[in-house]
Scaffold this active site. Structure first.
Site, PDB file in Angstrom:
ATOM      1  N   SER A  75       0.809  -1.226   0.000  1.00  0.00           N
ATOM      2  CA  SER A  75       0.000   0.000   0.000  1.00  0.00           C
ATOM      3  C   SER A  75       0.838   1.271   0.000  1.00  0.00           C
ATOM      4  CB  SER A  75      -0.867  -0.010   1.266  1.00  0.00           C
ATOM      5  OG  SER A  75      -1.430   1.249   1.488  1.00  0.00           O
ATOM      6  N   GLU A  78       0.139   3.626   1.696  1.00  0.00           N
ATOM      7  CA  GLU A  78       0.137   4.053   3.103  1.00  0.00           C
ATOM      8  C   GLU A  78       1.518   3.812   3.743  1.00  0.00           C
ATOM      9  OE1 GLU A  78      -2.427   5.636   4.447  1.00  0.00           O
ATOM     10  OE2 GLU A  78      -1.830   5.580   6.549  1.00  0.00           O
ATOM     11  N   TYR A  87      -1.644   0.138  10.641  1.00  0.00           N
ATOM     12  CA  TYR A  87      -1.884  -0.492   9.332  1.00  0.00           C
ATOM     13  C   TYR A  87      -0.645  -0.347   8.448  1.00  0.00           C
ATOM     14  CZ  TYR A  87      -3.691  -0.932   4.544  1.00  0.00           C
ATOM     15  OH  TYR A  87      -3.872  -1.276   3.225  1.00  0.00           O
ATOM     16  N   LYS A 120     -18.048   7.191   1.358  1.00  0.00           N
ATOM     17  CA  LYS A 120     -18.860   7.856   2.392  1.00  0.00           C
ATOM     18  C   LYS A 120     -19.476   9.119   1.796  1.00  0.00           C
ATOM     19  CE  LYS A 120     -18.352   9.553   7.126  1.00  0.00           C
ATOM     20  NZ  LYS A 120     -17.439   9.708   8.267  1.00  0.00           N
TER      21      LYS A 120
HETATM   22  P1  NAP Z   1     -11.542  -4.467   1.647  1.00  0.00           P
HETATM   23  O1  NAP Z   1     -12.672  -4.137   0.737  1.00  0.00           O
HETATM   24  O2  NAP Z   1     -11.541  -3.943   3.038  1.00  0.00           O
HETATM   25  O3  NAP Z   1     -11.469  -6.077   1.712  1.00  0.00           O
HETATM   26  C1  NAP Z   1     -10.675  -6.722   2.667  1.00  0.00           C
HETATM   27  C2  NAP Z   1     -10.863  -8.213   2.539  1.00  0.00           C
HETATM   28  O4  NAP Z   1     -10.053  -8.865   3.530  1.00  0.00           O
HETATM   29  C3  NAP Z   1     -12.317  -8.691   2.801  1.00  0.00           C
HETATM   30  O5  NAP Z   1     -12.611  -9.756   1.928  1.00  0.00           O
HETATM   31  C4  NAP Z   1     -12.240  -9.205   4.233  1.00  0.00           C
HETATM   32  O6  NAP Z   1     -13.205 -10.186   4.536  1.00  0.00           O
HETATM   33  C5  NAP Z   1     -10.840  -9.818   4.222  1.00  0.00           C
HETATM   34  N1  NAP Z   1     -10.317 -10.044   5.565  1.00  0.00           N
HETATM   35  C6  NAP Z   1     -10.290  -9.189   6.618  1.00  0.00           C
HETATM   36  N2  NAP Z   1      -9.752  -9.781   7.691  1.00  0.00           N
HETATM   37  C7  NAP Z   1      -9.429 -11.045   7.315  1.00  0.00           C
HETATM   38  C8  NAP Z   1      -8.873 -12.171   7.989  1.00  0.00           C
HETATM   39  N3  NAP Z   1      -8.560 -12.127   9.288  1.00  0.00           N
HETATM   40  N4  NAP Z   1      -8.687 -13.299   7.286  1.00  0.00           N
HETATM   41  C9  NAP Z   1      -9.031 -13.396   5.982  1.00  0.00           C
HETATM   42  N5  NAP Z   1      -9.586 -12.367   5.279  1.00  0.00           N
HETATM   43  C10 NAP Z   1      -9.776 -11.216   5.961  1.00  0.00           C
HETATM   44  O7  NAP Z   1     -10.149  -4.065   0.998  1.00  0.00           O
HETATM   45  P2  NAP Z   1      -9.795  -3.683  -0.523  1.00  0.00           P
HETATM   46  O8  NAP Z   1     -10.009  -2.221  -0.701  1.00  0.00           O
HETATM   47  O9  NAP Z   1     -10.432  -4.648  -1.416  1.00  0.00           O
HETATM   48  O10 NAP Z   1      -8.204  -3.893  -0.519  1.00  0.00           O
HETATM   49  C11 NAP Z   1      -7.633  -5.156  -0.828  1.00  0.00           C
HETATM   50  C12 NAP Z   1      -6.222  -5.225  -0.263  1.00  0.00           C
HETATM   51  O11 NAP Z   1      -5.441  -4.190  -0.828  1.00  0.00           O
HETATM   52  C13 NAP Z   1      -6.113  -5.043   1.238  1.00  0.00           C
HETATM   53  O12 NAP Z   1      -5.046  -5.841   1.682  1.00  0.00           O
HETATM   54  C14 NAP Z   1      -5.762  -3.582   1.402  1.00  0.00           C
HETATM   55  O13 NAP Z   1      -5.071  -3.381   2.615  1.00  0.00           O
HETATM   56  C15 NAP Z   1      -4.888  -3.369   0.192  1.00  0.00           C
HETATM   57  N6  NAP Z   1      -4.856  -2.027  -0.384  1.00  0.00           N
HETATM   58  C16 NAP Z   1      -6.017  -1.384  -0.683  1.00  0.00           C
HETATM   59  C17 NAP Z   1      -5.974  -0.140  -1.301  1.00  0.00           C
HETATM   60  C18 NAP Z   1      -7.241   0.592  -1.672  1.00  0.00           C
HETATM   61  O14 NAP Z   1      -7.167   1.806  -1.911  1.00  0.00           O
HETATM   62  N7  NAP Z   1      -8.373  -0.079  -1.795  1.00  0.00           N
HETATM   63  C19 NAP Z   1      -4.733   0.452  -1.600  1.00  0.00           C
HETATM   64  C20 NAP Z   1      -3.567  -0.252  -1.284  1.00  0.00           C
HETATM   65  C21 NAP Z   1      -3.634  -1.502  -0.689  1.00  0.00           C
HETATM   66  P3  NAP Z   1     -14.681  -9.792   5.090  1.00  0.00           P
HETATM   67  O15 NAP Z   1     -15.476  -9.391   3.875  1.00  0.00           O
HETATM   68  O16 NAP Z   1     -15.142 -11.038   5.727  1.00  0.00           O
HETATM   69  O17 NAP Z   1     -14.496  -8.652   6.044  1.00  0.00           O
HETATM   70  O1  G4F Z   2     -10.611   6.818   2.535  1.00  0.00           O
HETATM   71  P1  G4F Z   2      -9.614   6.712   3.631  1.00  0.00           P
HETATM   72  O2  G4F Z   2     -10.058   6.056   4.891  1.00  0.00           O
HETATM   73  O3  G4F Z   2      -8.348   5.990   3.002  1.00  0.00           O
HETATM   74  P2  G4F Z   2      -6.820   5.871   3.474  1.00  0.00           P
HETATM   75  O4  G4F Z   2      -6.652   6.150   4.919  1.00  0.00           O
HETATM   76  O5  G4F Z   2      -6.006   6.671   2.530  1.00  0.00           O
HETATM   77  O6  G4F Z   2      -6.548   4.316   3.276  1.00  0.00           O
HETATM   78  C1  G4F Z   2      -6.970   3.641   2.097  1.00  0.00           C
HETATM   79  O7  G4F Z   2      -5.963   3.751   1.120  1.00  0.00           O
HETATM   80  C2  G4F Z   2      -4.720   3.087   1.454  1.00  0.00           C
HETATM   81  C3  G4F Z   2      -3.753   3.336   0.291  1.00  0.00           C
HETATM   82  O8  G4F Z   2      -2.989   4.484   0.555  1.00  0.00           O
HETATM   83  C4  G4F Z   2      -5.012   1.611   1.635  1.00  0.00           C
HETATM   84  F1  G4F Z   2      -3.862   0.929   1.866  1.00  0.00           F
HETATM   85  C5  G4F Z   2      -5.991   1.437   2.792  1.00  0.00           C
HETATM   86  O9  G4F Z   2      -6.312   0.045   2.918  1.00  0.00           O
HETATM   87  C6  G4F Z   2      -7.274   2.191   2.468  1.00  0.00           C
HETATM   88  O10 G4F Z   2      -7.891   1.556   1.371  1.00  0.00           O
HETATM   89  O11 G4F Z   2      -9.090   8.158   4.025  1.00  0.00           O
HETATM   90  C7  G4F Z   2      -8.530   9.032   3.061  1.00  0.00           C
HETATM   91  C8  G4F Z   2      -8.296  10.406   3.698  1.00  0.00           C
HETATM   92  C9  G4F Z   2      -7.553  10.345   5.021  1.00  0.00           C
HETATM   93  O12 G4F Z   2      -6.562  11.351   5.045  1.00  0.00           O
HETATM   94  C10 G4F Z   2      -8.596  10.660   6.081  1.00  0.00           C
HETATM   95  O13 G4F Z   2      -8.104  11.329   7.228  1.00  0.00           O
HETATM   96  O14 G4F Z   2      -9.579  10.974   4.002  1.00  0.00           O
HETATM   97  C11 G4F Z   2      -9.521  11.559   5.282  1.00  0.00           C
HETATM   98  N1  G4F Z   2     -10.881  11.630   5.835  1.00  0.00           N
HETATM   99  C12 G4F Z   2     -11.537  12.774   6.163  1.00  0.00           C
HETATM  100  N2  G4F Z   2     -12.727  12.486   6.675  1.00  0.00           N
HETATM  101  C13 G4F Z   2     -11.667  10.584   6.159  1.00  0.00           C
HETATM  102  C14 G4F Z   2     -12.838  11.134   6.692  1.00  0.00           C
HETATM  103  N3  G4F Z   2     -11.497   9.245   6.007  1.00  0.00           N
HETATM  104  C15 G4F Z   2     -12.497   8.429   6.406  1.00  0.00           C
HETATM  105  N4  G4F Z   2     -12.359   7.097   6.249  1.00  0.00           N
HETATM  106  N5  G4F Z   2     -13.663   8.922   6.961  1.00  0.00           N
HETATM  107  C16 G4F Z   2     -13.882  10.260   7.125  1.00  0.00           C
HETATM  108  O15 G4F Z   2     -14.921  10.677   7.633  1.00  0.00           O
END
Ligand code: NAP
Ligand code: G4F
Length: 334
Positions: A128, A130, A152, A195
């Site tokens: 990520s 992050e 995280y 959201k």
């Molecule tokens: P997500 O929608 O939150 O999905 C997370 C998945 O992980 C869900 O299927 C969840 O299952 C499963 N999970 C959670 N805890 C687990 C456990 N203990 N054992 C097995 N499975 C578990 O995340 P996503 O946005 O698809 O992201 C996919 C991956 O990419 C994650 O690893 C995330 O950290 C990483 N990532 C995401 C982003 C982004 O912007 N989306 C960016 C960089 C990296 P349930 O449905 O049962 O909760």
């Molecule tokens: O949408 P966010 O929660 O995503 P964040 O923290 O960037 O993390 C996501 O992206 C990562 C990749 O860089 C992934 F690895 C991670 O698994 C996840 O998918 O928040 C984005 C920004 C933050 O700066 C947060 O402080 O939005 C700001 N924010 C402002 N108000 C909020 C809110 N975030 C959330 N979730 N909820 C709020 O009400």
């Protein structure tokens, strides 16, 4: 080809499943037992008679090493995509130990299971942006040092290095996709983009009055999840495993995302948004901006959906959901 996906019920898992089935793969997905249904994002595939023989769901959990070991040795996949994680940054401050157990040690458990296979599967790790946290340089590349700012982020840095270590120590094909934020109509509703689009659609139809948010100044490089799963697969098709940044190369603030969505729905967000300190984080990542030049050059990958299109496609999808909600509410009032 046989692929195994952890996190198949999540946003990326659902897009990757569609993508791999489209390529003719047999797909195994690990799901967690839950007291309520948690397969909403993949139900349309599972229920499709053409696809359901090629998609198999098995119960497991990234905290259960012995189960992962027997599953991988029983299924013998060619490719493993480790997308499972406690993926919410804010929640990781509330549950740091659980987050490390799943995101850091969970990755290690999968790598150990792969190492025990007769023919070790190729491995993809969902790393990520992050991990860059308090960024050392802008834009961020594969060479930018990490400075994680959350439990995280720290867990993902651990998993990143274990992935490289298994590549170097055991000659396993193991790659890291360092993905910047990517969103879609299937994004979890507590992440900021979704959201916002959920709330804006509901406000538009009179189903909600206010939207409570935290830091509006934070900037992210937001892309479309459907584009990003293709990059995961491309990384697994290379001759040698390597690590790649996947990003759009554009950064926008939360405020700009609000502007884009609310103006598209012909509203002024300033009338509806209120700041709630509960949504601030103990430590924030102020700005992320990725440079995906290496992925473009080596993988031939390009993002297709830009910031404006992303905001609009998410707003359109959430308007559809809100319209259905409105019909139910109106019906109840009759
Ligand atoms: P997500 O929608 O939150 O999905 C997370 C998945 O992980 C869900 O299927 C969840 O299952 C499963 N999970 C959670 N805890 C687990 C456990 N203990 N054992 C097995 N499975 C578990 O995340 P996503 O946005 O698809 O992201 C996919 C991956 O990419 C994650 O690893 C995330 O950290 C990483 N990532 C995401 C982003 C982004 O912007 N989306 C960016 C960089 C990296 P349930 O449905 O049962 O909760
Ligand atoms: O949408 P966010 O929660 O995503 P964040 O923290 O960037 O993390 C996501 O992206 C990562 C990749 O860089 C992934 F690895 C991670 O698994 C996840 O998918 O928040 C984005 C920004 C933050 O700066 C947060 O402080 O939005 C700001 N924010 C402002 N108000 C909020 C809110 N975030 C959330 N979730 N909820 C709020 O009400």
């Amino acid at each position: 080809m046989k692929a195994l996906i952890t996190g198949i019920t999540g946003q990326d898992g659902s897009y990757l499943t569609e993508f791999l089935l489209g390529k003719g793969y047999e797909v195994y997905g690990l799901i967690r037992r839950s007291s309520s249904f948690n397969t909403e994002r993949i139900d349309h595939i599972y229920k499709d008679p053409h696809e359901n023989t090629k998609l198999k769901l098995v119960y497991s959990d990234l905290t259960d090493g012995s189960n992962l070991h027997s599953l991988l040795n029983g299924i013998n996949p060619d490719e493993v995509y480790n997308l499972g994680a406690q993926s919410h940054v804010r929640v990781s401050f509330d549950q740091p130990i659980y987050t490390a157990n799943v995101d850091a040690l969970g990755t290690l458990r999968i790598l150990e299971a792969i190492r025990s296979m007769k023919k070790p599967a190729k491995f993809y790790q969902a790393s990520s942006s992050e991990m860059y946290g308090q960024v050392a340089e802008t834009p961020q590349t594969e060479k930018t040092p990490f400075y994680p700012r959350s439990p995280y982020g720290c867990s993902k840095v651990y998993a990143f290095w274990q992935t490289i270590n298994y590549r170097e120590a055991y000659n396993i094909f193991a790659c890291n996709g360092i993905l910047f934020n990517h969103e879609s109509p299937r994004r979890g509703e507590t992440f900021v983009t979704r959201k916002i689009t959920r709330a804006a659609a509901r406000i538009k139809l009179g189903l909600q009055d206010k939207l409570y948010l935290g830091n509006l100044e934070a900037k992210r490089d937001w892309g479309f999840a459907g584009d990003y799963v293709e990059a995961m697969w491309l990384m697994m098709q290379q001759k040698k495993s390597d690590d790649f940044v996947i990003a759009t190369g554009q950064t926008h603030s939360v405020k700009e995302f609000l502007d884009e969505v609310f103006s598209y729905l012909e509203m002024d967000w300033e009338k509806y948004v209120e700041i709630d300190s509960r949504y601030y984080r103990p430590a924030e990542v102020d700005m992320l901006l990725g440079d995906a030049s290496k992925a473009k050059k080596v993988l031939g990958w390009e993002p297709k959906v830009d910031f404006r299109e992303l905001a609009r496609l998410m707003a359109d999808a959430d308007m559809k959901i809100a319209k259905n909600e409105k019909i139910i509410v109106d019906h109840q009032g009759e």
